[in-house]
Design a protein around this motif. Structure first.
Motif, short mmCIF file in Angstrom:
data_model
loop_
_atom_site.label_atom_id
_atom_site.label_comp_id
_atom_site.label_asym_id
_atom_site.label_seq_id
_atom_site.Cartn_x
_atom_site.Cartn_y
_atom_site.Cartn_z
N LEU A 176 0.79 -1.22 0.00
CA LEU A 176 0.00 0.00 0.00
C LEU A 176 0.83 1.28 0.00
N PHE A 177 2.14 1.18 0.27
CA PHE A 177 2.95 2.37 0.45
C PHE A 177 4.32 2.25 -0.18
N PHE A 178 4.88 3.41 -0.56
CA PHE A 178 6.30 3.55 -0.86
C PHE A 178 6.91 4.16 0.39
N TRP A 179 8.01 3.63 0.84
CA TRP A 179 8.79 4.23 1.92
C TRP A 179 9.99 4.85 1.23
N ALA A 180 10.19 6.15 1.42
CA ALA A 180 11.24 6.86 0.70
C ALA A 180 12.02 7.77 1.65
N ARG A 181 13.12 8.27 1.14
CA ARG A 181 13.98 9.16 1.93
C ARG A 181 14.47 10.28 1.04
N LEU A 182 14.32 11.51 1.52
CA LEU A 182 14.84 12.67 0.80
C LEU A 182 16.35 12.74 1.02
N THR A 183 17.07 13.01 -0.04
CA THR A 183 18.53 13.04 0.05
C THR A 183 19.09 14.45 0.19
N GLY A 184 18.32 15.45 -0.20
CA GLY A 184 18.81 16.83 -0.19
C GLY A 184 19.70 17.13 -1.39
N ALA A 185 19.78 16.22 -2.35
CA ALA A 185 20.64 16.41 -3.53
C ALA A 185 20.25 17.68 -4.29
N ASN A 186 21.24 18.32 -4.83
CA ASN A 186 21.06 19.51 -5.67
C ASN A 186 20.32 20.63 -4.94
N GLY A 187 20.51 20.73 -3.64
CA GLY A 187 19.89 21.80 -2.87
C GLY A 187 18.41 21.62 -2.59
N LYS A 188 17.87 20.44 -2.88
CA LYS A 188 16.45 20.17 -2.63
C LYS A 188 16.23 19.93 -1.14
N LEU A 189 14.98 19.97 -0.75
CA LEU A 189 14.63 19.75 0.65
C LEU A 189 15.09 18.39 1.14
N LYS A 190 15.45 18.34 2.43
CA LYS A 190 15.79 17.07 3.06
C LYS A 190 14.86 16.79 4.23
N ASP A 191 14.00 17.74 4.57
CA ASP A 191 13.08 17.62 5.70
C ASP A 191 11.68 17.30 5.16
N ALA A 192 11.21 16.09 5.44
CA ALA A 192 9.91 15.65 4.93
C ALA A 192 8.76 16.46 5.53
N GLY A 193 8.91 16.94 6.76
CA GLY A 193 7.87 17.77 7.36
C GLY A 193 7.69 19.07 6.60
N GLU A 194 8.80 19.69 6.22
CA GLU A 194 8.73 20.92 5.43
C GLU A 194 8.17 20.63 4.04
N LEU A 195 8.59 19.53 3.44
CA LEU A 195 8.05 19.17 2.13
C LEU A 195 6.55 18.92 2.21
N ALA A 196 6.08 18.32 3.30
CA ALA A 196 4.64 18.06 3.46
C ALA A 196 3.85 19.37 3.43
N LYS A 197 4.37 20.40 4.08
CA LYS A 197 3.70 21.71 4.06
C LYS A 197 3.64 22.27 2.65
N ARG A 198 4.75 22.21 1.95
CA ARG A 198 4.79 22.72 0.57
C ARG A 198 3.91 21.89 -0.36
N ALA A 199 3.90 20.58 -0.14
CA ALA A 199 3.11 19.69 -1.00
C ALA A 199 1.62 19.99 -0.87
N ILE A 200 1.17 20.25 0.36
CA ILE A 200 -0.25 20.57 0.57
C ILE A 200 -0.63 21.81 -0.23
N GLU A 201 0.27 22.78 -0.32
CA GLU A 201 0.02 23.98 -1.12
C GLU A 201 -0.14 23.63 -2.60
N LYS A 202 0.44 22.52 -3.03
CA LYS A 202 0.34 22.06 -4.42
C LYS A 202 -0.82 21.07 -4.61
#
Length: 99
Positions: free
Chosen positions: A30-56
């Motif tokens: 039922l799920f993908f388990w993933a990990r943000l790497t922070g590569a190329n200056g991208k986010l590494k904090d999933a909590g922060e990404l969750a906030k941004r994702a909701i805006e999208k």
């Protein structure tokens, strides 16, 4: 979801997030388990990404609450239980915009 159905989702994650995410392709479930790497200056904090994702217009569950101790704030859990492949690919595209 079967292994066959998981392949397009894996391709979407790599296409939209590239080296900014790592995961093991699921063989089902039922799920993908993933990990943000922070590569190329991208986010590494999933909590922060969750906030941004909701805006999208897309949501996921940060992985930190699933740890009994020493949570990894870069982890996330992506559900594919109730959406078809086209909707999941749309969501992954939105996630790519958020990162």
């Amino acid at each position: 979801l079967s292994l066959h159905d998981a392949l397009p989702i894996c391709e979407s994650l790599k296409r939209e997030l590239g080296d900014a995410i790592e995961f093991t392709q699921p063989g089902g479930g039922l799920f993908f388990w993933a990990r943000l790497t922070g590569a190329n200056g991208k986010l590494k904090d999933a909590g922060e990404l969750a906030k941004r994702a909701i805006e999208k217009g897309v949501a996921f569950v940060p992985g930190a609450p699933f740890y009994a101790s020493n949570p990894d704030h870069a982890t996330l859990r992506l559900s594919f239980a109730t959406a078809d492949v086209a909707k999941i690919e749309e969501g992954v595209g939105r996630l790519g915009q958020a990162i």
